[in-house]
Write an enzyme that holds these catalytic residues in place. Structure first.
Site, short mmCIF file in Angstrom:
data_model
loop_
_atom_site.label_atom_id
_atom_site.label_comp_id
_atom_site.label_asym_id
_atom_site.label_seq_id
_atom_site.Cartn_x
_atom_site.Cartn_y
_atom_site.Cartn_z
CG ASP A 197 -20.30 7.15 46.90
OD1 ASP A 197 -20.73 6.66 45.85
OD2 ASP A 197 -20.29 6.55 47.99
NE ARG A 256 -24.26 6.27 42.03
CZ ARG A 256 -23.25 6.09 42.89
NH1 ARG A 256 -22.93 7.04 43.76
NH2 ARG A 256 -22.55 4.98 42.87
#
Length: 279
Positions: free
Chosen positions: A107, A158
């Site tokens: 992340d 992402r």
């Protein structure tokens, strides 16, 4: 025990619970990114404990045969202690995933962590190609340059709009400008890559744009959405043949995560209240 109001967004407190959730998602054609809740460890022992938990989780996922990946946060695995410790732990986790034919997402946190996170990702992806993926945030002014830099890195990307409240000096603060940046960044990814694009969005307009871009450029991609948000749409997209991946957190630190989800969007509170009412 997690109350129903929070369970919509959290897959449980234990590994068996989260694997049961993955199994149910897989039956609907949806893969899962599993994240152990926890962040901002400034104690090396706490960071080490979560690293060990991730190593065990990778083994459990690999042994289960389920369609799942794992996702870590930089501050969870050592970045708040030191950059070196973070990269050491990150590399160790990806090495285990590579060995077990598994996959690790990292992340992205606040803007101050971007350089250290991308440096580590680029280095680790070169050593363990296509075993690792990195989240980037379109609200940051620097992101287009970052995507240019990462275009040929053998790891997945992402793209999300970004949820951190960053200053205007480093980020776009108006929703319309963030949306514009996201569209521009999507176009760049699909133009420059033939694989490894993850569209992290619940926005139907962005998902439709990704579909058009994939057809134009022949780029493989997947759509990633959060557990508890537009789950009907997740199943519908999967039924249409789109690769859909749900981000599902688990662990005993669920309370702070649940409150973040509710603060982000009023609709999430409505979803949670409906879950309590059984509707």
């Amino acid at each position: 025990m997690i109350p129903p109001i929070a369970r919509r967004f959290v897959a449980g407190e234990s590994v068996p619970e989260v694997l049961d959730h993955v199994r149910a998602c897989n039956e609907d054609g949806v893969a899962v990114v599993v994240n152990l809740l926890g962040e901002h460890h400034d104690d090396p022992a706490a960071a080490r404990a979560d690293v060990d938990a991730y190593l065990g989780l990778i083994d459990d996922v690999a042994d289960s045969g389920l369609d799942a990946r794992v996702s870590v946060k930089p501050s969870q695995i050592g970045l708040d202690v030191s950059t070196d410790l973070f990269e050491e732990h990150y590399r160790e986790i990806v090495a285990r995933a590579h060995e077990r034919d598994a996959f690790v997402w990292c992340d992205m946190e606040d803007a101050d962590t971007t350089d250290a996170t991308l440096d580590a990702f680029e280095s680790i992806a070169a050593e363990y190609p296509w075993s690792v993926g990195q989240c980037v945030q379109s609200n940051l002014r620097r992101t287009r340059e970052d995507l240019e830099r990462l275009a040929d890195v053998p790891g997945e990307i992402r793209l999300v709009k970004g949820a951190y409240d960053e200053p205007a000096s480093v980020a776009y603060t108006e929703k319309s400008r963030v949306d514009e940046a996201y569209r521009e960044d999507l176009r760049l990814l699909f133009e420059r890559r033939d694989r490894g694009v993850a569209v992290g969005s619940h926005d139907p307009a962005m998902i439709s744009l990704a579909d058009r871009l994939a057809r134009d450029h022949g780029t493989d991609y997947e759509v990633q959405m959060l557990m508890g948000v537009r789950e009907d749409a997740q199943r519908d997209l999967a039924a249409q043949g789109v690769d859909v991946v749900q981000y599902a957190p688990y662990g005993d630190k669920w309370l702070s995560y649940f409150y973040r989800r509710v603060r982000e969007r009023r609709e999430n509170l409505t979803f949670a209240l409906r879950a309590v009412a059984g509707r």
